[in-house]
Motif scaffolding. Structure first.
Motif, PDB file in Angstrom:
ATOM      1  N   LYS A  78     -32.324  -2.621 -11.129  1.00 24.51           N
ATOM      2  CA  LYS A  78     -32.645  -1.335 -11.739  1.00 24.51           C
ATOM      3  C   LYS A  78     -34.127  -1.277 -12.024  1.00 24.51           C
ATOM      4  O   LYS A  78     -34.679  -2.153 -12.677  1.00 24.51           O
ATOM      5  N   ILE A  79     -34.763  -0.235 -11.533  1.00 22.02           N
ATOM      6  CA  ILE A  79     -36.206  -0.092 -11.695  1.00 22.02           C
ATOM      7  C   ILE A  79     -36.496   1.201 -12.442  1.00 22.02           C
ATOM      8  O   ILE A  79     -36.481   2.277 -11.861  1.00 22.02           O
ATOM      9  N   PRO A  80     -36.711   1.118 -13.775  1.00 23.91           N
ATOM     10  CA  PRO A  80     -37.168   2.300 -14.495  1.00 23.91           C
ATOM     11  C   PRO A  80     -38.638   2.524 -14.169  1.00 23.91           C
ATOM     12  O   PRO A  80     -39.412   1.578 -14.097  1.00 23.91           O
ATOM     13  N   CYS A  81     -39.016   3.741 -13.945  1.00 20.92           N
ATOM     14  CA  CYS A  81     -40.373   4.009 -13.481  1.00 20.92           C
ATOM     15  C   CYS A  81     -41.052   5.029 -14.377  1.00 20.92           C
ATOM     16  O   CYS A  81     -40.604   6.156 -14.496  1.00 20.92           O
ATOM     17  N   ARG A  82     -42.165   4.607 -14.977  1.00 20.28           N
ATOM     18  CA  ARG A  82     -42.944   5.498 -15.830  1.00 20.28           C
ATOM     19  C   ARG A  82     -44.238   5.920 -15.155  1.00 20.28           C
ATOM     20  O   ARG A  82     -45.104   6.485 -15.772  1.00 20.28           O
ATOM     21  N   MET A  83     -44.365   5.587 -13.895  1.00 13.80           N
ATOM     22  CA  MET A  83     -45.577   5.894 -13.146  1.00 13.80           C
ATOM     23  C   MET A  83     -45.425   7.229 -12.423  1.00 13.80           C
ATOM     24  O   MET A  83     -44.339   7.779 -12.346  1.00 13.80           O
ATOM     25  N   ALA A  84     -46.512   7.681 -11.853  1.00  6.21           N
ATOM     26  CA  ALA A  84     -46.464   8.886 -11.035  1.00  6.21           C
ATOM     27  C   ALA A  84     -45.638   8.606  -9.782  1.00  6.21           C
ATOM     28  O   ALA A  84     -45.813   7.587  -9.133  1.00  6.21           O
ATOM     29  N   LEU A  85     -44.727   9.476  -9.512  1.00 10.57           N
ATOM     30  CA  LEU A  85     -43.855   9.328  -8.348  1.00 10.57           C
ATOM     31  C   LEU A  85     -44.405  10.143  -7.197  1.00 10.57           C
ATOM     32  O   LEU A  85     -45.134  11.086  -7.429  1.00 10.57           O
ATOM     33  N   PRO A  86     -44.098   9.878  -5.970  1.00 12.87           N
ATOM     34  CA  PRO A  86     -43.183   8.848  -5.496  1.00 12.87           C
ATOM     35  C   PRO A  86     -43.865   7.485  -5.379  1.00 12.87           C
ATOM     36  O   PRO A  86     -45.088   7.381  -5.276  1.00 12.87           O
ATOM     37  N   ILE A  87     -43.027   6.459  -5.388  1.00 11.89           N
ATOM     38  CA  ILE A  87     -43.468   5.081  -5.175  1.00 11.89           C
ATOM     39  C   ILE A  87     -42.662   4.528  -4.021  1.00 11.89           C
ATOM     40  O   ILE A  87     -41.447   4.716  -3.959  1.00 11.89           O
ATOM     41  N   CYS A  88     -43.317   3.836  -3.112  1.00 12.26           N
ATOM     42  CA  CYS A  88     -42.633   3.225  -1.974  1.00 12.26           C
ATOM     43  C   CYS A  88     -42.223   1.812  -2.356  1.00 12.26           C
ATOM     44  O   CYS A  88     -43.064   0.994  -2.733  1.00 12.26           O
ATOM     45  N   LEU A  89     -40.931   1.524  -2.279  1.00 12.93           N
ATOM     46  CA  LEU A  89     -40.403   0.195  -2.566  1.00 12.93           C
ATOM     47  C   LEU A  89     -40.038  -0.476  -1.255  1.00 12.93           C
ATOM     48  O   LEU A  89     -39.365   0.120  -0.407  1.00 12.93           O
ATOM     49  N   THR A  90     -40.468  -1.714  -1.073  1.00 11.38           N
ATOM     50  CA  THR A  90     -40.090  -2.500   0.092  1.00 11.38           C
ATOM     51  C   THR A  90     -39.595  -3.848  -0.401  1.00 11.38           C
ATOM     52  O   THR A  90     -40.291  -4.534  -1.157  1.00 11.38           O
ATOM     53  N   LEU A  91     -38.389  -4.223   0.006  1.00 15.34           N
ATOM     54  CA  LEU A  91     -37.805  -5.507  -0.340  1.00 15.34           C
ATOM     55  C   LEU A  91     -37.877  -6.387   0.896  1.00 15.34           C
ATOM     56  O   LEU A  91     -37.400  -5.997   1.960  1.00 15.34           O
ATOM     57  N   THR A  92     -38.506  -7.561   0.778  1.00 14.66           N
ATOM     58  CA  THR A  92     -38.670  -8.455   1.922  1.00 14.66           C
ATOM     59  C   THR A  92     -38.093  -9.833   1.614  1.00 14.66           C
ATOM     60  O   THR A  92     -37.944 -10.211   0.452  1.00 14.66           O
ATOM     61  N   ASN A  93     -37.817 -10.590   2.684  1.00 12.85           N
ATOM     62  CA  ASN A  93     -37.416 -11.982   2.497  1.00 12.85           C
ATOM     63  C   ASN A  93     -38.661 -12.855   2.474  1.00 12.85           C
ATOM     64  O   ASN A  93     -39.786 -12.352   2.529  1.00 12.85           O
ATOM     65  N   LEU A  94     -38.476 -14.170   2.410  1.00 10.67           N
ATOM     66  CA  LEU A  94     -39.620 -15.078   2.299  1.00 10.67           C
ATOM     67  C   LEU A  94     -40.504 -15.096   3.540  1.00 10.67           C
ATOM     68  O   LEU A  94     -41.667 -15.459   3.463  1.00 10.67           O
ATOM     69  N   THR A  95     -39.958 -14.693   4.682  1.00 10.93           N
ATOM     70  CA  THR A  95     -40.767 -14.661   5.900  1.00 10.93           C
ATOM     71  C   THR A  95     -41.520 -13.346   6.058  1.00 10.93           C
ATOM     72  O   THR A  95     -42.284 -13.182   6.997  1.00 10.93           O
ATOM     73  N   GLY A  96     -41.294 -12.399   5.132  1.00  9.21           N
ATOM     74  CA  GLY A  96     -41.990 -11.114   5.187  1.00  9.21           C
ATOM     75  C   GLY A  96     -41.237 -10.023   5.914  1.00  9.21           C
ATOM     76  O   GLY A  96     -41.740  -8.910   6.056  1.00  9.21           O
ATOM     77  N   ARG A  97     -40.027 -10.309   6.383  1.00  9.52           N
ATOM     78  CA  ARG A  97     -39.219  -9.305   7.076  1.00  9.52           C
ATOM     79  C   ARG A  97     -38.693  -8.277   6.078  1.00  9.52           C
ATOM     80  O   ARG A  97     -38.089  -8.630   5.066  1.00  9.52           O
ATOM     81  N   ALA A  98     -38.942  -7.000   6.344  1.00  9.92           N
ATOM     82  CA  ALA A  98     -38.478  -5.927   5.460  1.00  9.92           C
ATOM     83  C   ALA A  98     -36.962  -5.800   5.559  1.00  9.92           C
ATOM     84  O   ALA A  98     -36.409  -5.618   6.644  1.00  9.92           O
ATOM     85  N   LEU A  99     -36.288  -5.916   4.419  1.00  6.94           N
ATOM     86  CA  LEU A  99     -34.839  -5.808   4.361  1.00  6.94           C
ATOM     87  C   LEU A  99     -34.384  -4.457   3.848  1.00  6.94           C
ATOM     88  O   LEU A  99     -33.279  -4.011   4.135  1.00  6.94           O
ATOM     89  N   HIS A 100     -35.252  -3.812   3.081  1.00 10.03           N
ATOM     90  CA  HIS A 100     -34.902  -2.513   2.485  1.00 10.03           C
ATOM     91  C   HIS A 100     -36.194  -1.776   2.167  1.00 10.03           C
ATOM     92  O   HIS A 100     -37.120  -2.353   1.606  1.00 10.03           O
ATOM     93  N   THR A 101     -36.249  -0.504   2.513  1.00  5.96           N
ATOM     94  CA  THR A 101     -37.380   0.349   2.168  1.00  5.96           C
ATOM     95  C   THR A 101     -36.831   1.639   1.581  1.00  5.96           C
ATOM     96  O   THR A 101     -35.862   2.185   2.087  1.00  5.96           O
ATOM     97  N   GLN A 102     -37.467   2.107   0.501  1.00  2.27           N
ATOM     98  CA  GLN A 102     -36.972   3.311  -0.169  1.00  2.27           C
ATOM     99  C   GLN A 102     -38.109   3.980  -0.924  1.00  2.27           C
ATOM    100  O   GLN A 102     -38.973   3.308  -1.481  1.00  2.27           O
ATOM    101  N   GLN A 103     -38.109   5.303  -0.939  1.00  2.89           N
ATOM    102  CA  GLN A 103     -39.043   6.072  -1.764  1.00  2.89           C
ATOM    103  C   GLN A 103     -38.401   6.285  -3.132  1.00  2.89           C
ATOM    104  O   GLN A 103     -37.302   6.815  -3.220  1.00  2.89           O
ATOM    105  N   LEU A 104     -39.061   5.846  -4.182  1.00  2.40           N
ATOM    106  CA  LEU A 104     -38.571   6.076  -5.536  1.00  2.40           C
ATOM    107  C   LEU A 104     -39.066   7.437  -5.984  1.00  2.40           C
ATOM    108  O   LEU A 104     -40.268   7.680  -6.036  1.00  2.40           O
ATOM    109  N   THR A 105     -38.127   8.321  -6.270  1.00  3.70           N
ATOM    110  CA  THR A 105     -38.477   9.683  -6.655  1.00  3.70           C
ATOM    111  C   THR A 105     -37.871  10.083  -7.999  1.00  3.70           C
ATOM    112  O   THR A 105     -38.025  11.218  -8.419  1.00  3.70           O
TER     113      THR A 105
END
Length: 87
Positions: free
Chosen positions: A25-52
């Protein structure tokens, strides 16, 4: 973004990363949108999402136990936090 907001955000990420299970869960108090990218240890993107929304939950149930990185980027921030799932 002011320094106080950035420090609050970094502290929040520090708390979130400790023990992620099936969702992050990511509560966000910053200006939106924010781009979230979840990667593994090798840097491979597993999930990408715009936080709005002020709070977003990321489903981690399909990921195995392990260590991942959560990168958040916008015009105001560029932060990466280590996420440990179920260890």
């Amino acid at each position: 973004m002011n320094t106080k907001a950035l420090l609050s955000f970094l502290l929040l990420l520090t708390l979130l990363k400790a023990f992620a299970q099936d969702s992050l869960k990511i509560p966000c108090r910053m200006a939106l949108p924010i781009c979230l990218t979840l990667t593994n240890l090798t840097g491979r993107a597993l999930h990408t999402q715009q936080l709005t929304q002020a709070q977003t939950a990321i489903n981690l149930s399909s990921l195995p136990q392990g260590v991942f990185f959560c990168h958040l980027a916008s015009k105001e921030i560029n932060v990466t936090a280590k996420i440990v799932k179920g260890l």
